[in-house]
Design an enzyme around this catalytic site. Structure first.
Site, short mmCIF file in Angstrom:
data_model
loop_
_atom_site.label_atom_id
_atom_site.label_comp_id
_atom_site.label_asym_id
_atom_site.label_seq_id
_atom_site.Cartn_x
_atom_site.Cartn_y
_atom_site.Cartn_z
CB VAL A 204 32.32 21.73 22.38
CG1 VAL A 204 31.13 21.47 21.91
CG2 VAL A 204 32.56 22.44 23.65
N GLY B 233 24.67 25.55 29.81
CA GLY B 233 26.02 25.93 29.73
C GLY B 233 26.00 27.03 28.57
CB ILE C 259 21.07 19.93 19.80
CG1 ILE C 259 21.23 20.84 20.87
CG2 ILE C 259 20.04 20.22 18.91
CD1 ILE C 259 22.68 21.19 21.28
CG HIS D 182 26.20 15.22 14.92
ND1 HIS D 182 26.91 14.37 15.95
CD2 HIS D 182 26.70 16.54 15.67
CE1 HIS D 182 27.47 14.89 16.98
NE2 HIS D 182 27.47 16.06 16.63
P1 NDP Z 1 28.90 23.40 28.71
O1 NDP Z 1 29.93 22.47 29.34
O2 NDP Z 1 28.84 24.86 28.54
O3 NDP Z 1 27.61 22.93 29.13
C1 NDP Z 1 27.11 21.67 29.43
C2 NDP Z 1 26.02 21.80 30.43
O4 NDP Z 1 25.40 20.35 30.66
C3 NDP Z 1 26.17 22.32 31.47
O5 NDP Z 1 24.85 23.41 31.94
C4 NDP Z 1 25.88 21.61 32.66
O6 NDP Z 1 25.37 21.80 33.93
C5 NDP Z 1 25.01 20.50 32.22
N1 NDP Z 1 25.05 19.27 32.69
C6 NDP Z 1 26.16 18.22 32.91
N2 NDP Z 1 26.05 17.33 33.31
C7 NDP Z 1 24.65 17.21 33.85
C8 NDP Z 1 23.85 16.46 34.60
N3 NDP Z 1 23.95 15.49 35.21
N4 NDP Z 1 22.59 17.08 34.87
C9 NDP Z 1 22.17 18.28 34.29
N5 NDP Z 1 22.86 18.92 33.73
C10 NDP Z 1 24.18 18.67 33.43
O7 NDP Z 1 29.05 22.66 27.17
P2 NDP Z 1 28.25 23.33 25.53
O8 NDP Z 1 27.26 24.01 26.06
O9 NDP Z 1 29.50 24.13 25.08
O10 NDP Z 1 27.97 21.93 25.05
C11 NDP Z 1 27.18 21.04 25.39
C12 NDP Z 1 27.25 19.87 24.44
O11 NDP Z 1 26.54 19.89 23.26
C13 NDP Z 1 28.55 19.31 24.21
O12 NDP Z 1 29.21 18.50 25.01
C14 NDP Z 1 28.18 18.41 22.85
O13 NDP Z 1 28.16 17.16 23.44
C15 NDP Z 1 26.83 19.18 22.30
N6 NDP Z 1 27.31 19.65 21.10
C16 NDP Z 1 26.31 19.17 20.14
C17 NDP Z 1 26.47 19.83 18.85
C18 NDP Z 1 25.76 19.17 17.76
O14 NDP Z 1 26.41 19.17 16.25
N7 NDP Z 1 24.48 18.57 17.74
C19 NDP Z 1 27.31 20.91 18.48
C20 NDP Z 1 28.08 21.22 19.78
C21 NDP Z 1 28.12 20.69 21.05
P3 NDP Z 1 26.14 21.54 35.34
O15 NDP Z 1 27.65 20.99 35.00
O16 NDP Z 1 25.84 22.50 36.45
O17 NDP Z 1 25.02 20.12 35.63
C1 DGY Z 2 30.78 19.03 19.04
O1 DGY Z 2 31.54 19.83 18.95
O2 DGY Z 2 30.80 18.37 20.33
C2 DGY Z 2 29.62 18.65 18.22
O3 DGY Z 2 29.22 17.79 18.54
C3 DGY Z 2 30.25 18.75 16.69
O4 DGY Z 2 30.55 20.10 16.33
#
Ligand code: NDP
Ligand code: DGY
Length: 329
Positions: free
Chosen positions: A84, A163, A244, A294
């Protein structure tokens, strides 16, 4: 299906471990070249293989910058990442060249939220520290104050990012009875927040008032190293910090000092800088940290779906049809 594509379109796949689903889907319609080793494709190999390809199936371990895109050539139509997060792809360059970008939101949300809870509970209830004592003889007897942690019940939890994943973490937190869940984002999400009784607060307020901070934002130029020494200095001394998102949202040496000097209670990380973390990294010498490699989305069905969606996104990019999930650029 699109048999017309058969053997005409070429795809480079940087991961061997999509063997089941994704690769089969691609092979039915395209000429597929794969990097078949378990380690990430070396940069020079990627630069060599990408040349002349119509599509790229990549992962977050591959830096897809202007040089890679330029090397591919003007026929490159799409890039699909099995993640993602897409901060490893130069979107500006893709936009300039009309290259479509696919990714895998939604399908991994529950698995990642679940892992976040596992990491949080492992950290606050000191599971790994305690588990070691079972094996090394440190477990002498049940003792009243031994291995006590800090409960979620009655605590204040601050989500940095609200998000897809942040909202699912919030709903999993509710049964643990925190006193308050807050979220910190640029955009307020009143409808989503209402479902979990979450309150929007400023970054400052989240830092100074949370007992737990959970980072689940996207990595952007704005969030890069936003958790720096000044942020850790503002946290309560009992604060438990969970990340995370991406390692780069944290100034890791500032986190190390905060943990070492007990200015915060503990940390749980699923993401680090770099990955893998070198075996001699100072963080590995601390007791008050849980580090995972990760594995947020590492759940069998989820990864199968991520592979399938990434392959479908590649085909859609080649066919000019809608992707399952496309990054708006
Ligand atoms: P979303 O796009 O749904 O959510 C991202 C969130 O980050 C939003 O609430 C957004 O709010 C917030 N955000 C972005 N910029 C800022 C900022 N400057 N200040 C405050 N908040 C901010 O993404 P997902 O929830 O689907 O995924 C989030 C992240 O998790 C991914 O981008 C990835 O990096 C990470 N991830 C890690 C995984 C792992 O294996 N550990 C697995 C999957 C994902 P707003 O834009 O309103 O500020
Ligand atoms: C992602 O999807 O961004 C995670 O970090 C791995 O699934």
């Amino acid at each position: 299906s699109n048999m017309n594509l058969k053997n005409s379109k070429t795809v480079y796949v940087t991961r061997p471990d999509v063997a089941g689903v994704g690769l089969d889907i691609l092979r039915k319609e395209c000429n597929v070249t794969i990097w078949s080793e378990a380690r990430p494709v070396p940069r020079d190999e990627l630069l060599k293989q990408i040349e002349g390809k119509d599509a790229l199936f990549c992962a977050l371990t591959d830096k897809i910058d202007a040089e890679v895109i330029e090397k591919a050539g003007p026929q490159l139509k799409c890039i699909a990442t099995i993640s993602v997060g897409y901060e490893h792809i130069d979107l500006k360059e893709c936009k300039k060249r009309g290259i479509r970008v696919g990714y895998t939101p939604d399908v991994l949300t529950d698995a990642t939220a679940e892992l976040t809870m596992a990491l949080l509970l492992a950290t606050n209830r000191r599971l790994l520290e305690a588990n070691k004592e079972v094996y090394n003889g440190g477990w002498k007897s049940w003792a009243p104050s031994w291995m006590c942690g800090q409960g979620l019940k009655g605590s204040r939890v601050g989500l940095f990012g609200f998000g897809r994943i942040g909202q699912e973490i919030a709903s999993r937190l509710v049964p643990f009875k925190p006193s308050l869940i807050t979220y910190t984002t640029r955009t307020q999400r009143p409808a989503e927040a209402k479902k979990v009784n979450a309150v929007h607060v400023s970054f400052e307020k989240m830092l100074t008032e949370s007992d737990f901070i959970i980072v689940c934002c996207a990595l952007t130029p704005d969030t890069k190293e936003i958790f720096n020494s000044s942020a850790f200095d503002k946290m309560k001394s009992n604060c438990i910090f969970i990340n995370i998102s991406r390692g780069a949202v944290v100034d890791q040496s500032a986190l190390y000092s905060a943990l070492k000097e007990k200015r915060i209670l503990a940390a749980g990380l699923d993401v680090t800088t770099p990955e893998p973390l070198p075996l001699d990294d100072a963080l590995l010498k601390l007791d008050n940290i849980v580090i995972l490699p990760h594995i947020g989305s590492a759940e069998t069905h989820t990864r199968t779906e991520m592979s399938r969606i990434t392959a479908m996104n590649v085909l859609a990019g080649l066919n000019g049809s809608p992707m399952i999930s496309e990054v708006e650029i």
